[in-house]
Design a protein around this motif. Sequence first.
Motif, PDB file in Angstrom:
ATOM      1  N   THR A  74       4.863   7.358   0.434  1.00 45.88           N
ATOM      2  CA  THR A  74       3.405   7.428   0.155  1.00 45.88           C
ATOM      3  C   THR A  74       2.616   6.366   0.820  1.00 45.88           C
ATOM      4  O   THR A  74       3.193   5.300   1.117  1.00 45.88           O
ATOM      5  CB  THR A  74       3.196   7.274  -1.355  1.00 45.88           C
ATOM      6  OG1 THR A  74       3.286   5.815  -1.865  1.00 45.88           O
ATOM      7  CG2 THR A  74       3.883   8.262  -2.312  1.00 45.88           C
ATOM      8  N   ASP A  75       1.460   6.485   0.869  1.00 47.11           N
ATOM      9  CA  ASP A  75       0.528   5.513   1.466  1.00 47.11           C
ATOM     10  C   ASP A  75      -0.849   5.595   0.673  1.00 47.11           C
ATOM     11  O   ASP A  75      -1.518   6.623   0.622  1.00 47.11           O
ATOM     12  CB  ASP A  75       0.013   5.760   3.113  1.00 47.11           C
ATOM     13  CG  ASP A  75      -0.540   4.677   3.803  1.00 47.11           C
ATOM     14  OD1 ASP A  75      -1.174   3.699   2.950  1.00 47.11           O
ATOM     15  OD2 ASP A  75      -1.087   5.131   4.928  1.00 47.11           O
ATOM     16  N   ARG A  76      -1.022   4.620   0.200  1.00 48.43           N
ATOM     17  CA  ARG A  76      -2.422   4.517  -0.882  1.00 48.43           C
ATOM     18  C   ARG A  76      -2.309   5.627  -1.748  1.00 48.43           C
ATOM     19  O   ARG A  76      -3.464   6.408  -1.963  1.00 48.43           O
ATOM     20  CB  ARG A  76      -3.660   4.549  -0.037  1.00 48.43           C
ATOM     21  CG  ARG A  76      -3.665   3.093   0.846  1.00 48.43           C
ATOM     22  CD  ARG A  76      -4.857   3.249   1.469  1.00 48.43           C
ATOM     23  NE  ARG A  76      -5.112   1.669   2.272  1.00 48.43           N
ATOM     24  CZ  ARG A  76      -4.599   1.820   3.353  1.00 48.43           C
ATOM     25  NH1 ARG A  76      -4.335   2.590   4.163  1.00 48.43           N
ATOM     26  NH2 ARG A  76      -4.638   0.410   4.023  1.00 48.43           N
ATOM     27  N   ASP A 108       0.808  -1.044  -0.043  1.00 46.16           N
ATOM     28  CA  ASP A 108      -0.028   0.193  -0.141  1.00 46.16           C
ATOM     29  C   ASP A 108       0.967   1.301  -0.028  1.00 46.16           C
ATOM     30  O   ASP A 108       0.606   2.222  -0.269  1.00 46.16           O
ATOM     31  CB  ASP A 108      -0.783  -0.012   1.241  1.00 46.16           C
ATOM     32  CG  ASP A 108      -2.031  -1.097   1.061  1.00 46.16           C
ATOM     33  OD1 ASP A 108      -2.370  -1.392  -0.129  1.00 46.16           O
ATOM     34  OD2 ASP A 108      -2.673  -1.305   2.194  1.00 46.16           O
TER      35      ASP A 108
END
Length: 142
Positions: free
Chosen positions: A119-121, A101
Amino acid sequence: PLDAPALAGRTINLSPFFYCIPLALAGPPDEDTSGCHYVYPNGKFDEVGFMVEGGRITRIDIYSKAIATSGGIRIGNDENQVKKSFPGKVKEEIHPYIGKDGKYLIVELKPAYAFVFETDRGRITALRGGKLASVKYIEGCL
């Protein structure tokens, strides 16, 4: 805007002003600060932190949406903005803590200097820039 490669490598002394803002430790050091440590504007952990190694700034960490890179990218932006701003220069790695993710988007701007966008999603959650070896440290000075 933040121009990390321009700042990385500059010497620092904790008592004089640096760009008219004093940089200082946020509190008493836990360890000997002759190696790697962080300093902050006015000694306050807030929007930005400067990693210092061997008396020189080697990395700048951004903690606030208010500060953008020299390319206008900031925390909260979509990861596609990084790819559009640096076409052909973005190397993707899986985020070591989030897994699939999350990503590390690594942009080497010139030899041995880079930005790392976490980053995350698909959203930027953290960013740092400076000397390539230092920006690749996952846990700051650890």
